[in-house]
Design an enzyme around this catalytic site. Structure first.
Site, PDB file in Angstrom:
ATOM      1  N   HIS A 303      80.743  78.986   7.409  1.00 16.78           N
ATOM      2  CA  HIS A 303      81.292  79.108   8.309  1.00 16.78           C
ATOM      3  C   HIS A 303      80.018  78.595   9.381  1.00 16.78           C
ATOM      4  CE1 HIS A 303      83.280  80.386  12.355  1.00 16.78           C
ATOM      5  NE2 HIS A 303      84.317  80.336  11.464  1.00 16.78           N
ATOM      6  N   ASP A 360      89.856  80.925   5.534  1.00 19.52           N
ATOM      7  CA  ASP A 360      90.712  80.043   4.406  1.00 19.52           C
ATOM      8  C   ASP A 360      90.797  80.602   2.962  1.00 19.52           C
ATOM      9  OD1 ASP A 360      89.812  77.833   7.077  1.00 19.52           O
ATOM     10  OD2 ASP A 360      91.885  78.430   6.513  1.00 19.52           O
TER      11      ASP A 360
HETATM   12  C1  SDX Z   1      87.660  77.268  10.067  1.00 20.86           C
HETATM   13  O1  SDX Z   1      84.847  77.164  13.947  1.00 20.86           O
HETATM   14  C2  SDX Z   1      85.676  78.072  13.632  1.00 20.86           C
HETATM   15  O2  SDX Z   1      85.520  79.086  13.961  1.00 20.86           O
HETATM   16  C3  SDX Z   1      86.492  77.664  12.339  1.00 20.86           C
HETATM   17  C4  SDX Z   1      87.559  78.788  11.996  1.00 20.86           C
HETATM   18  C5  SDX Z   1      88.479  79.042  13.156  1.00 20.86           C
HETATM   19  O3  SDX Z   1      88.947  80.033  12.820  1.00 20.86           O
HETATM   20  O4  SDX Z   1      88.945  78.212  13.855  1.00 20.86           O
HETATM   21  O5  SDX Z   1      86.871  79.637  11.454  1.00 20.86           O
HETATM   22  C6  SDX Z   1      88.433  77.923  10.750  1.00 20.86           C
HETATM   23  O6  SDX Z   1      87.570  76.275  10.061  1.00 20.86           O
HETATM   24  C7  SDX Z   1      86.977  77.748   8.824  1.00 20.86           C
HETATM   25  C8  SDX Z   1      86.175  76.744   7.857  1.00 20.86           C
HETATM   26  C9  SDX Z   1      86.971  76.209   6.893  1.00 20.86           C
HETATM   27  N1  SDX Z   1      86.447  74.944   6.142  1.00 20.86           N
HETATM   28  C10 SDX Z   1      85.982  75.152   4.805  1.00 20.86           C
HETATM   29  O7  SDX Z   1      86.068  76.234   4.343  1.00 20.86           O
HETATM   30  C11 SDX Z   1      85.271  73.833   4.296  1.00 20.86           C
HETATM   31  C12 SDX Z   1      84.228  74.122   3.468  1.00 20.86           C
HETATM   32  N2  SDX Z   1      83.237  74.813   4.383  1.00 20.86           N
HETATM   33  C13 SDX Z   1      82.205  73.734   5.005  1.00 20.86           C
HETATM   34  O8  SDX Z   1      82.465  72.377   4.972  1.00 20.86           O
HETATM   35  C14 SDX Z   1      81.059  74.063   6.079  1.00 20.86           C
HETATM   36  O9  SDX Z   1      80.895  75.393   5.565  1.00 20.86           O
HETATM   37  C15 SDX Z   1      81.796  74.389   7.508  1.00 20.86           C
HETATM   38  C16 SDX Z   1      82.538  73.079   8.013  1.00 20.86           C
HETATM   39  C17 SDX Z   1      82.847  75.327   7.550  1.00 20.86           C
HETATM   40  C18 SDX Z   1      80.654  74.568   8.501  1.00 20.86           C
HETATM   41  O10 SDX Z   1      79.800  73.406   8.360  1.00 20.86           O
HETATM   42  P1  SDX Z   1      78.402  73.386   9.214  1.00 20.86           P
HETATM   43  O11 SDX Z   1      78.213  74.704  10.164  1.00 20.86           O
HETATM   44  O12 SDX Z   1      78.178  72.134   9.892  1.00 20.86           O
HETATM   45  O13 SDX Z   1      77.407  73.813   8.089  1.00 20.86           O
HETATM   46  P2  SDX Z   1      76.686  72.641   7.420  1.00 20.86           P
HETATM   47  O14 SDX Z   1      77.480  71.636   6.714  1.00 20.86           O
HETATM   48  O15 SDX Z   1      75.397  72.452   8.203  1.00 20.86           O
HETATM   49  O16 SDX Z   1      75.982  73.729   6.214  1.00 20.86           O
HETATM   50  C19 SDX Z   1      74.785  74.210   6.052  1.00 20.86           C
HETATM   51  C20 SDX Z   1      74.421  74.123   4.547  1.00 20.86           C
HETATM   52  C21 SDX Z   1      74.338  72.923   4.043  1.00 20.86           C
HETATM   53  O17 SDX Z   1      73.354  72.712   3.258  1.00 20.86           O
HETATM   54  P3  SDX Z   1      71.800  72.342   3.484  1.00 20.86           P
HETATM   55  O18 SDX Z   1      71.873  70.922   4.187  1.00 20.86           O
HETATM   56  O19 SDX Z   1      71.094  73.470   4.305  1.00 20.86           O
HETATM   57  O20 SDX Z   1      71.208  72.225   2.176  1.00 20.86           O
HETATM   58  O21 SDX Z   1      75.408  74.832   3.701  1.00 20.86           O
HETATM   59  C22 SDX Z   1      75.761  73.902   2.833  1.00 20.86           C
HETATM   60  C23 SDX Z   1      75.604  72.617   3.471  1.00 20.86           C
HETATM   61  O22 SDX Z   1      75.699  71.649   2.582  1.00 20.86           O
HETATM   62  N3  SDX Z   1      77.437  74.299   2.718  1.00 20.86           N
HETATM   63  C24 SDX Z   1      78.024  74.228   1.797  1.00 20.86           C
HETATM   64  C25 SDX Z   1      79.067  74.702   2.144  1.00 20.86           C
HETATM   65  N4  SDX Z   1      79.227  74.694   3.358  1.00 20.86           N
HETATM   66  C26 SDX Z   1      78.066  74.562   3.967  1.00 20.86           C
HETATM   67  N5  SDX Z   1      77.582  74.014   0.326  1.00 20.86           N
HETATM   68  C27 SDX Z   1      78.779  74.170  -0.525  1.00 20.86           C
HETATM   69  N6  SDX Z   1      80.108  74.464  -0.071  1.00 20.86           N
HETATM   70  C28 SDX Z   1      80.102  74.824   1.068  1.00 20.86           C
HETATM   71  N7  SDX Z   1      81.480  75.271   1.578  1.00 20.86           N
END
Ligand code: SDX
Length: 425
Positions: A303, A360
């Site tokens: 998140h 989710d």
């Molecule tokens: C919602 O914003 C909100 O409030 C949203 C929400 C709401 O109520 O409106 O809470 C609802 O959208 C919840 C999120 C649902 N999405 C998912 O579950 C999809 C999977 N999650 C990710 O794609 C990700 O965690 C996000 C999109 C939720 C957040 O993305 P960010 O903040 O841009 O984080 P990032 O991609 O920069 O990740 C930081 C690091 C990265 O690794 P490094 O580059 O530091 O090595 O964490 C890793 C990412 O690769 N990472 C993950 C991951 N989520 C982040 N690695 C594996 N699996 C994951 N799910």
């Protein structure tokens, strides 16, 4: 601390600070371009940028706190009905008995959609995703109802939207099942009416299960708002151009559909089913999620704001067992989800990146147990988020300082060059 000092290009600038009621501090850069003659901030994805000030929702991502208008979601989920939370978010306080009676009555009486809108459903293929239907039908409400900006007109459209969105959602489910639509009933509550329109059949009576009704009420409350998430920021962006309520909310529905946002609840179930079909090798999928060369992500994990357990996920994880056992449902996907969480939370990759289950991760398990099809999961998220989107649109429109949202950019393209005749290119 009264200001922030910026040193740039040999000069020093004092930038004012803005402090919120929970002690959050923002550095006010509204005058930055002017005082530095052109420099802007640079923050792709807005991870460090406050787009507005708002009195609606407070999140503490480090502590895993979520409050709507100062009330914790734990207390709201336990003590209120979703229609009360709609009123709270939109009008600022929980309704009195009179206000609740009047508001609930209004929403009930506007639950029917215009008969002509039923014809829209004949044009969609049976395989149409219900989010495509919801966003276009919500946008089309502006073709049926005046979108005046006077207070009374706006309040009436807010009621229409809250009331009709659940009807459009239920009708799209019936369309996908090839079943006749079921009209709402004025003797049912908001959640009971939705379940009635979703599952009743003309050929047999349908009794709303109190367990399913309670579960739906909690799910809607937990999804009701979440400050400046992608879809809410989209609603504010579109609304800032003075676009009407219906089309602004329709834009939010479209933003929510993405699998990185509200579409994740559907993606989580598809992921769990895939892992089950693949023999339930959780470790393999945790390793895939860690592998930068692999596009696979652990859906429902991570998140932008929560660097602790999403408080909504905590409540949903706790509720899942109860709802499934009260419904007499056992779902192998819940065991897989639990195992996946256990392995991930012990894994350094997830721990050092503060990746926890988000809202989710468990919601889809409960929707499944309630008999809601996977393709409807993001629609359920949208129905929950509707009052939050409306509240932010209303707050933005009431703020006299609101300007049309127009971010700047850093240009990295070609410098000026001649247009040559095609024979010389
Ligand atoms: C919602 O914003 C909100 O409030 C949203 C929400 C709401 O109520 O409106 O809470 C609802 O959208 C919840 C999120 C649902 N999405 C998912 O579950 C999809 C999977 N999650 C990710 O794609 C990700 O965690 C996000 C999109 C939720 C957040 O993305 P960010 O903040 O841009 O984080 P990032 O991609 O920069 O990740 C930081 C690091 C990265 O690794 P490094 O580059 O530091 O090595 O964490 C890793 C990412 O690769 N990472 C993950 C991951 N989520 C982040 N690695 C594996 N699996 C994951 N799910």
């Amino acid at each position: 601390m009264s200001s922030a000092r910026l040193t740039y290009d040999g000069k020093e600038y004092d930038l004012a600070l803005i402090e919120g009621t929970e002690g959050e501090v923002g550095i006010d850069v509204q005058a930055l371009r002017k005082v530095t003659s052109g420099a802007i901030t640079y923050d792709p994805g807005y991870g460090n940028t406050g787009s507005c000030s708002s009195a609606i929702t407070f999140i503490d991502g480090e502590e895993g706190i979520l409050r709507y208008r100062g009330h914790s979601i734990e207390q709201l989920a336990e003590r209120t009905r979703f229609i009360e939370v709609c009123y709270l978010l939109i009008y600022g306080n929980l309704p009195t008995e009179d206000q609740l009676q009047r508001f609930g009555e209004q929403v009930t009486r506007h639950t029917l959609i215009h008969e002509d809108m039923k014809k829209f459903f004949e044009g969609y293929p049976q395989t149409a995703h219900p989010m495509a239907i919801l966003s276009s039908m919500v946008s089309s409400l502006s073709a049926y109802y005046p979108v005046g900006e006077d207070e009374e007109g706006m309040d009436l459209n807010i009621v229409r939207l809250l009331a009709k969105a659940k009807t459009i959602a239920a009708f799209s489910h019936k369309k996908s099942m090839g079943q006749p639509v079921v009209y709402p009933r004025n003797d049912l509550s908001y959640t009971q009416n939705f379940l009635h329109m979703m599952f009743a059949l003309p050929v047999e009576p349908y009794e709303v299960s109190p367990v399913v009704d309670e579960a739906l009420n909690m799910l809607l409350i937990l999804h009701a708002d979440h400050e400046q998430n992608c879809s809410t920021a989209t609603v504010r962006m579109v609304g800032s151009s003075a676009a009407n309520l219906f089309v602004s909310i329709s834009a939010g529905i479209n933003a929510l559909w993405g699998p990185l946002h509200g579409g994740a609840n559907q993606a989580v179930i598809e992921m769990l089913e895939h892992i089950r079909r693949d023999g339930g090798d959780y470790k393999k999928y945790v390793d895939k999620a860690k592998d930068k060369a692999d596009p696979f992500r652990l859906m429902g994990f991570g998140h932008r704001v929560y660097k602790n357990y999403d408080p909504r996920a905590k409540l949903l994880k706790g509720a899942a067992d109860g709802v499934l056992s009260e419904l007499g449902v056992s779902d192998p996907l819940l065991d897989i989800a639990r195992e996946l969480e256990r392995i991930a939370l012990e894994d350094e990759y997830f721990v050092e990146r503060n990746l926890y289950p988000n809202v989710d991760f468990y919601s889809g398990i409960i929707y499944r147990a309630m008999g809601i099809p996977t393709e409807m999961f993001t629609v359920m998220f949208a129905l929950g988020r509707l009052p939050g989107w409306i509240a932010h649109w209303k707050e933005m429109r009431a703020d006299a300082t609101t300007r049309i949202h127009r971010p700047r950019q850093i240009y990295t393209g070609e410098n000026v060059r001649e247009v040559l005749p095609v024979s010389e290119r």
